[in-house]
Design a protein around this motif. Structure first.
Motif, PDB file in Angstrom:
ATOM      1  N   ALA A 199      59.794  67.520 -54.499  1.00 48.19           N
ATOM      2  CA  ALA A 199      58.629  67.523 -55.377  1.00 48.19           C
ATOM      3  C   ALA A 199      58.660  66.347 -56.349  1.00 48.19           C
ATOM      4  O   ALA A 199      57.613  65.773 -56.680  1.00 48.19           O
ATOM      5  CB  ALA A 199      58.552  68.837 -56.155  1.00 48.19           C
ATOM      6  N   TYR A 200      59.866  65.962 -56.794  1.00 43.42           N
ATOM      7  CA  TYR A 200      59.965  64.866 -57.753  1.00 43.42           C
ATOM      8  C   TYR A 200      59.645  63.522 -57.088  1.00 43.42           C
ATOM      9  O   TYR A 200      58.948  62.668 -57.657  1.00 43.42           O
ATOM     10  CB  TYR A 200      61.370  64.848 -58.362  1.00 43.42           C
ATOM     11  CG  TYR A 200      61.734  66.142 -59.050  1.00 43.42           C
ATOM     12  CD1 TYR A 200      61.187  66.462 -60.296  1.00 43.42           C
ATOM     13  CD2 TYR A 200      62.588  67.061 -58.456  1.00 43.42           C
ATOM     14  CE1 TYR A 200      61.506  67.664 -60.929  1.00 43.42           C
ATOM     15  CE2 TYR A 200      62.911  68.259 -59.077  1.00 43.42           C
ATOM     16  CZ  TYR A 200      62.364  68.550 -60.316  1.00 43.42           C
ATOM     17  OH  TYR A 200      62.674  69.734 -60.934  1.00 43.42           O
ATOM     18  N   ALA A 201      60.161  63.325 -55.872  1.00 49.29           N
ATOM     19  CA  ALA A 201      59.842  62.101 -55.133  1.00 49.29           C
ATOM     20  C   ALA A 201      58.358  62.050 -54.797  1.00 49.29           C
ATOM     21  O   ALA A 201      57.722  60.990 -54.876  1.00 49.29           O
ATOM     22  CB  ALA A 201      60.683  62.031 -53.857  1.00 49.29           C
ATOM     23  N   ALA A 202      57.798  63.206 -54.432  1.00 54.50           N
ATOM     24  CA  ALA A 202      56.373  63.270 -54.110  1.00 54.50           C
ATOM     25  C   ALA A 202      55.527  62.905 -55.322  1.00 54.50           C
ATOM     26  O   ALA A 202      54.546  62.161 -55.215  1.00 54.50           O
ATOM     27  CB  ALA A 202      56.021  64.667 -53.607  1.00 54.50           C
ATOM     28  N   LEU A 203      55.891  63.445 -56.487  1.00 57.11           N
ATOM     29  CA  LEU A 203      55.139  63.149 -57.701  1.00 57.11           C
ATOM     30  C   LEU A 203      55.182  61.652 -58.017  1.00 57.11           C
ATOM     31  O   LEU A 203      54.169  61.059 -58.404  1.00 57.11           O
ATOM     32  CB  LEU A 203      55.706  63.945 -58.874  1.00 57.11           C
ATOM     33  CG  LEU A 203      55.020  63.730 -60.231  1.00 57.11           C
ATOM     34  CD1 LEU A 203      53.550  64.107 -60.155  1.00 57.11           C
ATOM     35  CD2 LEU A 203      55.715  64.530 -61.321  1.00 57.11           C
ATOM     36  N   ALA A 204      56.356  61.026 -57.836  1.00 56.76           N
ATOM     37  CA  ALA A 204      56.470  59.590 -58.112  1.00 56.76           C
ATOM     38  C   ALA A 204      55.561  58.784 -57.188  1.00 56.76           C
ATOM     39  O   ALA A 204      54.860  57.856 -57.630  1.00 56.76           O
ATOM     40  CB  ALA A 204      57.924  59.151 -57.938  1.00 56.76           C
ATOM     41  N   LEU A 205      55.543  59.123 -55.898  1.00 57.53           N
ATOM     42  CA  LEU A 205      54.684  58.417 -54.947  1.00 57.53           C
ATOM     43  C   LEU A 205      53.205  58.594 -55.295  1.00 57.53           C
ATOM     44  O   LEU A 205      52.420  57.651 -55.253  1.00 57.53           O
ATOM     45  CB  LEU A 205      54.948  58.923 -53.532  1.00 57.53           C
ATOM     46  CG  LEU A 205      56.163  58.356 -52.797  1.00 57.53           C
ATOM     47  CD1 LEU A 205      56.386  59.113 -51.497  1.00 57.53           C
ATOM     48  CD2 LEU A 205      55.970  56.874 -52.516  1.00 57.53           C
ATOM     49  N   ILE A 206      52.839  59.817 -55.646  1.00 55.52           N
ATOM     50  CA  ILE A 206      51.435  60.115 -55.930  1.00 55.52           C
ATOM     51  C   ILE A 206      50.967  59.381 -57.185  1.00 55.52           C
ATOM     52  O   ILE A 206      49.894  58.771 -57.200  1.00 55.52           O
ATOM     53  CB  ILE A 206      51.242  61.642 -56.073  1.00 55.52           C
ATOM     54  CG1 ILE A 206      51.397  62.306 -54.700  1.00 55.52           C
ATOM     55  CG2 ILE A 206      49.872  61.960 -56.672  1.00 55.52           C
ATOM     56  CD1 ILE A 206      51.522  63.804 -54.754  1.00 55.52           C
ATOM     57  N   LEU A 207      51.766  59.427 -58.252  1.00 64.98           N
ATOM     58  CA  LEU A 207      51.383  58.735 -59.485  1.00 64.98           C
ATOM     59  C   LEU A 207      51.329  57.223 -59.277  1.00 64.98           C
ATOM     60  O   LEU A 207      50.458  56.543 -59.836  1.00 64.98           O
ATOM     61  CB  LEU A 207      52.358  59.089 -60.610  1.00 64.98           C
ATOM     62  CG  LEU A 207      52.311  60.546 -61.089  1.00 64.98           C
ATOM     63  CD1 LEU A 207      53.334  60.774 -62.191  1.00 64.98           C
ATOM     64  CD2 LEU A 207      50.919  60.926 -61.570  1.00 64.98           C
ATOM     65  N   LEU A 208      52.234  56.697 -58.453  1.00 64.38           N
ATOM     66  CA  LEU A 208      52.183  55.270 -58.135  1.00 64.38           C
ATOM     67  C   LEU A 208      50.898  54.939 -57.388  1.00 64.38           C
ATOM     68  O   LEU A 208      50.244  53.921 -57.665  1.00 64.38           O
ATOM     69  CB  LEU A 208      53.400  54.881 -57.288  1.00 64.38           C
ATOM     70  CG  LEU A 208      53.467  53.417 -56.833  1.00 64.38           C
ATOM     71  CD1 LEU A 208      53.543  52.484 -58.035  1.00 64.38           C
ATOM     72  CD2 LEU A 208      54.664  53.209 -55.909  1.00 64.38           C
ATOM     73  N   GLY A 209      50.520  55.810 -56.460  1.00 64.29           N
ATOM     74  CA  GLY A 209      49.280  55.597 -55.723  1.00 64.29           C
ATOM     75  C   GLY A 209      48.060  55.623 -56.614  1.00 64.29           C
ATOM     76  O   GLY A 209      47.151  54.795 -56.487  1.00 64.29           O
ATOM     77  N   VAL A 210      48.017  56.578 -57.552  1.00 62.64           N
ATOM     78  CA  VAL A 210      46.888  56.663 -58.490  1.00 62.64           C
ATOM     79  C   VAL A 210      46.815  55.401 -59.338  1.00 62.64           C
ATOM     80  O   VAL A 210      45.737  54.836 -59.566  1.00 62.64           O
ATOM     81  CB  VAL A 210      47.031  57.909 -59.393  1.00 62.64           C
ATOM     82  CG1 VAL A 210      45.972  57.899 -60.496  1.00 62.64           C
ATOM     83  CG2 VAL A 210      46.888  59.179 -58.556  1.00 62.64           C
TER      84      VAL A 210
END
Length: 301
Positions: free
Chosen positions: A280-291
């Motif tokens: 979940a933490y890696a996913a959140l980092a990828l998603i926020l980077l994408g945004v």
């Protein structure tokens, strides 16, 4: 000479805060729905939350002195928003998840941000598709796959009609995000009340025909969950949706679809004691980077 639409202001802390707060509210929907459907069928739960949300927004509009869509020219858009934003996707997701798991459904819903930016490219003058948006959307989708688990992709094609139903719901939300743009200049509370009213008029008869809710005996926990869903996750959250689209457009808003599953995991851990996976933490980092990449300011010539 063709007029050039002014570029939207670069999103600031308030915009990202609104997006994250709305994702947190919608992420909580999974937990409250899980409690609600223990004694109330899904169609009736949807109809009840819409009735409560509509009553809440009608009260808000009344207190603010706003009429429910005074401009009749907006009613076609209101009708379309009510169908594509609530009634049709709720029904498609409920039917689809009868035979496919929620993880695969979440990945299929990841189609929504990409579909939104493509639709916005053709129907708007200030949200054109470019490399930044494509990279941002793909990073968000990668984050969603990391969160849910790549193994879920192996089940694609197992139940094609149900999977297409969920993907169709994501397209409904993409269309709705762009329709909402046409309504953001109208009084917000009255407009949202009208959209929810349309959804309610559609869903209540379906619930009465299919579930026969008058014979149900819902628990107190289910009723409290449905009231919360109606007031917070539907009524107040739809007002926030309108505000985000008004401020930053449909493309920026669409990336919430990647944040909601993470918020759902956090809510499950807090309320139901479920374990938060390290992914979940890696996913959140990828998603926020994408945004962030999708809305990065263009370099000036």
């Amino acid at each position: 000479m063709t007029a050039i639409a002014p570029e939207r202001p670069y999103p600031g802390l308030a915009d990202y805060s609104l997006l994250l707060l709305l994702a947190a509210l919608w992420g909580g929907s999974f937990t409250f729905i899980k409690i609600g459907v223990e004694t109330v069928p899904s169609l009736t739960l949807t109809a009840m939350r819409l009735v409560i949300a509509t009553a809440t927004l009608l009260l808000f509009a009344r207190l603010a002195g706003e009429r429910v869509i005074p401009d009749r020219r907006l009613w076609p858009a209101v009708l379309a928003a009510g169908i594509t934003g609530n009634a049709l996707p709720f029904a498609l997701i409920s039917w689809g998840e009868e035979h496919i798991d929620s993880g695969l459904a979440a990945i299929l819903m990841g189609v929504m941000p990409l579909a939104t930016v493509i639709i916005a490219h053709f129907v708007t003058s200030d949200e054109k598709l470019d490399l930044r948006k494509i990279v941002g959307v793909l990073l968000g989708l990668a984050g969603l796959v990391v969160l849910i688990g790549p193994e879920k992709l192996l089940t694609l094609g197992g139940d094609v009609p149900r999977q297409l139903a969920v993907a169709g719901a994501s397209l409904c939300y993409a269309v709705n995000a762009n329709i909402t743009r046409t309504l953001t200049r109208a009084p917000p509370r009255g407009t949202v009340a009208a959209v929810l009213l349309v959804s309610t008029v559609i869903m209540v008869p379906i619930s009465l025909l299919v579930d026969r809710p008058m014979s149900l005996s819902p628990s107190l926990a289910s009723m409290l969950s449905i009231v919360t869903l109606g007031i917070v996750q539907t009524g107040i959250a739809t007002l926030m949706l309108f505000e985000i689209v008004r401020r930053q457009g449909a493309s920026f808003f669409s990336q919430i679809n990647y944040l909601v599953p993470i918020a759902g995991v956090v809510w499950g851990a807090i309320v139901l004691g479920e374990r938060v996976p390290p992914s979940a933490y890696a996913a959140l980092a990828l998603i926020l980077l994408g945004v962030a990449i999708a809305k990065r300011r263009r370099a000036k010539r």
